[in-house]
Write an enzyme that holds these catalytic residues in place. Structure first.
Site, PDB file in Angstrom:
ATOM      1  CB  THR A  90      21.918  43.420  93.463  1.00  0.00           C
ATOM      2  OG1 THR A  90      22.240  43.831  92.133  1.00  0.00           O
ATOM      3  CG2 THR A  90      20.952  42.246  93.411  1.00  0.00           C
ATOM      4  CG  ASP A  91      25.626  45.225  97.103  1.00  0.00           C
ATOM      5  OD1 ASP A  91      25.873  44.266  96.335  1.00  0.00           O
ATOM      6  OD2 ASP A  91      25.810  45.156  98.328  1.00  0.00           O
ATOM      7  CG  PHE A  92      29.730  46.947  94.354  1.00  0.00           C
ATOM      8  CD1 PHE A  92      30.892  46.188  94.370  1.00  0.00           C
ATOM      9  CD2 PHE A  92      29.356  47.621  95.514  1.00  0.00           C
ATOM     10  CE1 PHE A  92      31.663  46.092  95.517  1.00  0.00           C
ATOM     11  CE2 PHE A  92      30.134  47.538  96.654  1.00  0.00           C
ATOM     12  CZ  PHE A  92      31.283  46.777  96.666  1.00  0.00           C
ATOM     13  CB  THR A  93      28.736  42.336  96.039  1.00  0.00           C
ATOM     14  OG1 THR A  93      27.550  42.415  96.844  1.00  0.00           O
ATOM     15  CG2 THR A  93      29.772  43.336  96.528  1.00  0.00           C
TER      16      THR A  93
END
Length: 147
Positions: free
Chosen positions: A27-30
């Site tokens: 995942t990304d930071f979100t």
């Protein structure tokens, strides 16, 4: 309680189904799956389809006339976001073979919900990177699974 799928997935008719869990690293930071990781999930689906069908990459390389695959075209439609901890299924069908090319349809679902879909064209190549027909034994194994 459902029986868990084997780690390489299962063939259901002509469709291969590979379970994938979304981990933090995907995942990304979100907390949403980073777009490039869908390509990785699709790769696992194509490779495990072949493995479950009886076609092994190591055996294709360990021949008098070794063969491998290169992706020459991939079209992806992103429909929904997958998130950390989601249980996904990569669904793969090998649709046809023409000359050195294999045509593959893939989708990733969360339950019945479509997350993304891909149309993939792979080329069978020799060790110099030149197109070649897939080995006959491989096509014989896959032909009953084509559309």
């Amino acid at each position: 309680m459902q029986t868990p799928l084997p780690s390489a997935g299962v063939l259901d008719g002509r469709e291969h189904v590979l379970p994938v869990r979304v981990y933090y690293e995907d995942t990304d930071f979100t907390g949403v799956v980073y777009h490039a990781n869908y390509v990785r999930y699709f790769e696992r689906g194509r490779s495990d389809f072949l493995r479950v069908a009886g076609v092994h990459h190591a055996e294709l390389l360990d021949r008098d006339d070794p063969a491998a695959f290169a992706i020459v075209r991939m079209e992806i439609d992103f429909k929904r976001a997958a998130r950390i901890d989601d249980a996904l299924a990569v669904r793969t069908t090998y649709d046809a073979a023409r000359g050195p090319r294999l045509f593959i349809s893939q989708k990733i679902t969360r339950g019945e919900e479509l997350i993304c879909a891909a149309k993939v064209e792979a080329a069978c190549i020799d060790m110099a990177g030149r197109p070649r027909k897939p080995p006959a034994g491989m096509l014989d194994t896959l032909r009953p699974l084509f559309a």
